[in-house]
Design a protein around this motif. Structure first.
Motif: not given
Lengths: 286, 255
Positions: A162-164, A219-220, B93-94, B138-147
């Motif tokens: 929900r947060a994400f 980040d985790r 977002f972590p 990897d953290r989601f936000g580190l990927l490129s838009g397409g990834q």
């Protein structure tokens, strides 16, 4: 140094304060991660102010024993109200929260101002009295801590989704408003648990600062949760020890609750500073 | 391309979708069958996202009906997966790539229980299906838009849906990711899923989709790409944004 950290707590009243503070630190640290992920710092602030008149009315009706029930009633109303405001997307949520929090806070202050011991009472309600906590307060905090564990473990994945990705959660069939109500109620309960020890104003710092510090360090999500909980406990302990040592050893009276908050903020500042230095160093190394 | 089509997965029966009293989208009529990819095309604000939300049961159908897997949309949600636009999600977002994909399993796992080994394996397989298994930690936000878009598709695949709804998945996506997305989507349809994808890319709709639904506040065509993507219907749907290019040519100016 070591003695400063341990010796004071052989006194029963300080030992109780320590148990309460550390328990509260852990509770606030963990729930604070939810506040951080949902960006609910302002809503949390609104809840703390809304609880204030409940504290006052509770105290007026049945003295010290009335504080927690009074706070609880107000907190539950506030959490429900704010969830409803967020669900009807028509009103400007920020403005509505601001109006409610000032209104409730004003009611609280007006009620307190009718008391003869106005200033002393106001201070106690706003900033708490951690050195006078009794076993009942500790039990209340422990019960809230257990509840928080149950919610965060039992509904952790749903609250995370929900947060994400609220739209994704809705598309998957989750009732967002119900999840938000649970989350807001949890925050409200934490505020109630903290009322006696650190007051309605300082609890916001205990909720937000450890989680924000932990976020800087990792980040985790799992690590953030562990670090925030640990930092909350450590800050509570250090803050109490520093406050006691300052008044006993140096004759400087430091309010315990506020010292805890300042220790937490100092941790945040140190981590921010460390990261800035590291950034500059990496840039220079290139 | 002609292939045997399955049973109807989504049926629009003269559906009008409205927010409050204003109709956002009128008279949508057509069928998406199992195993088909149908493109939703139309200018910005045409109602593509609205139609997707109607299939997800998130906006009410004012008149006519939308039927998903023989049920009302809200009742079919567990078998419908939704892929939002990656850039609507907070890149700070972590949350790790693996955690995002695992979210696709939450409904199957159910309340109060943690995902188990089966769920982790399904999530890992889904991530491999979009070619990003090496980015799991990897953290989601580190990927490129397409990834990130591919990760969100993997999340949907992990849910093993019968119907897949994608909102502009190819917007701002590089060629590699576009191929990876299309490949993974075709794998899903080969296994019998029905796929609806909104897009601005008429070429992609023409080449890669089995059907096209052309919208601009109402439906202008619903059927095989060659029947719908004609200069006349496009001109009608896009109005002033359509520029003539001689004989059979037509270009669309994006506002």
């Amino acid at each position: 140094m070591i003695e400063t950290l341990f010796a004071p707590f052989s006194r029963p009243y300080l030992a109780r304060a320590l148990v309460e503070a550390v328990l509260l630190g852990a509770l606030c640290g963990a729930v604070g991660v939810y506040v951080l992920l949902r960006r609910l710092a302002f809503l949390t602030d609104a809840i703390t102010h809304t609880v204030f008149p409940g504290v006052v009315v509770g105290f007026l009706v049945s003295g010290r024993a009335g504080i927690v029930p009074g706070a609880l009633v107000c907190a539950v109303i506030a959490a429900g109200l704010f969830t409803a405001i967020a669900a009807t997307r028509r009103v400007n949520e920020d403005a509505a929260l601001a109006v409610l929090l000032t209104a409730f806070f004003g009611i609280g202050v007006v009620l307190v101002s009718r008391q003869r011991s106005y200033t002393a009472d106001l201070t106690a309600f706003l900033f708490g009295h951690i050195l006078t906590v009794d076993t009942t307060d500790i039990v209340v905090t422990a019960v809230v801590a257990v509840l928080a564990c149950v919610v965060l473990v039992g509904l952790g994945k749903e609250l995370l989704l929900r947060a994400f990705d609220p739209e994704g959660a809705r598309a998957a069939g989750y009732r967002i408003t119900a999840l938000d109500l649970v989350g807001n109620m949890l925050i409200a309960l934490v505020v109630v648990a903290a009322v006696q020890a650190v007051g309605t104003v300082l609890v916001i710092a205990m909720l937000v600062v450890p989680a924000a510090t932990a976020r800087l360090l990792s980040d985790r999500l799992g690590v953030i949760l562990a670090v925030a909980t640990g930092l909350g406990m450590l800050g509570a302990w250090l803050g109490l020890a520093v406050s006691f040592e300052a008044s006993r050893g140096y004759g400087v009276r430091l309010a315990a609750g506020a010292t805890i908050v300042l220790v937490l903020v100092a941790c945040y500042a140190l981590v921010t500073l460390g990261q800035s230095i590291r950034r500059v160093a990496t840039r220079a190394a290139r | 391309m002609s292939k045997p089509t399955g049973p109807p997965a989504i049926v629009f029966d003269h559906a009008t979708i409205a927010y409050g009293r204003t109709a956002a989208l009128e008279r949508v009529h057509g069928t998406v069958r199992a195993g088909e990819i149908v493109a939703l095309v139309g200018p910005n604000g045409a109602g593509k996202s609205t139609l997707i939300k109607a299939v997800l049961g998130l906006v009410p159908v004012a008149s006519g009906s939308v039927t998903v897997l023989d049920r009302r949309p809200a009742e079919a949600r567990r078998q419908v997966a939704y892929v939002p636009q990656a850039d609507t999600l907070d890149p700070d977002f972590p949350v790790s790539v693996a955690q995002v994909v695992l979210m696709g399993r939450y409904r199957r796992v159910g309340w109060l229980r943690p995902p188990g080994r089966v769920d982790r394996e399904a999530a890992a397989a889904a991530l491999a299906a979009v070619g990003l298994e090496h980015r799991a930690a990897d953290r989601f936000g580190l990927l490129s838009g397409g990834q990130r878009q591919r990760v969100l598709l993997a999340r949907a695949i992990a849910a093993q849906p019968a119907v897949l709804m994608l909102d502009e998945p190819f917007n701002g996506v590089d060629a590699v990711s576009q191929e990876a997305l299309l490949g993974a989507i075709r794998n899903l349809t080969a296994r019998g899923a029905a796929v609806v994808v909104s897009t601005h890319d008429l070429g992609l709709a023409q080449v890669s989709c089995d059907g096209v639904c052309l919208l601009n506040r109402r439906q202008f065509g619903f059927g095989p790409p060659d029947d719908v993507l004609t200069p006349d219907t496009l001109r009608a749907a896009y109005g002033g944004a359509a520029l003539e290019l001689g004989d059979r040519g037509l270009i669309l100016a994006h506002s």
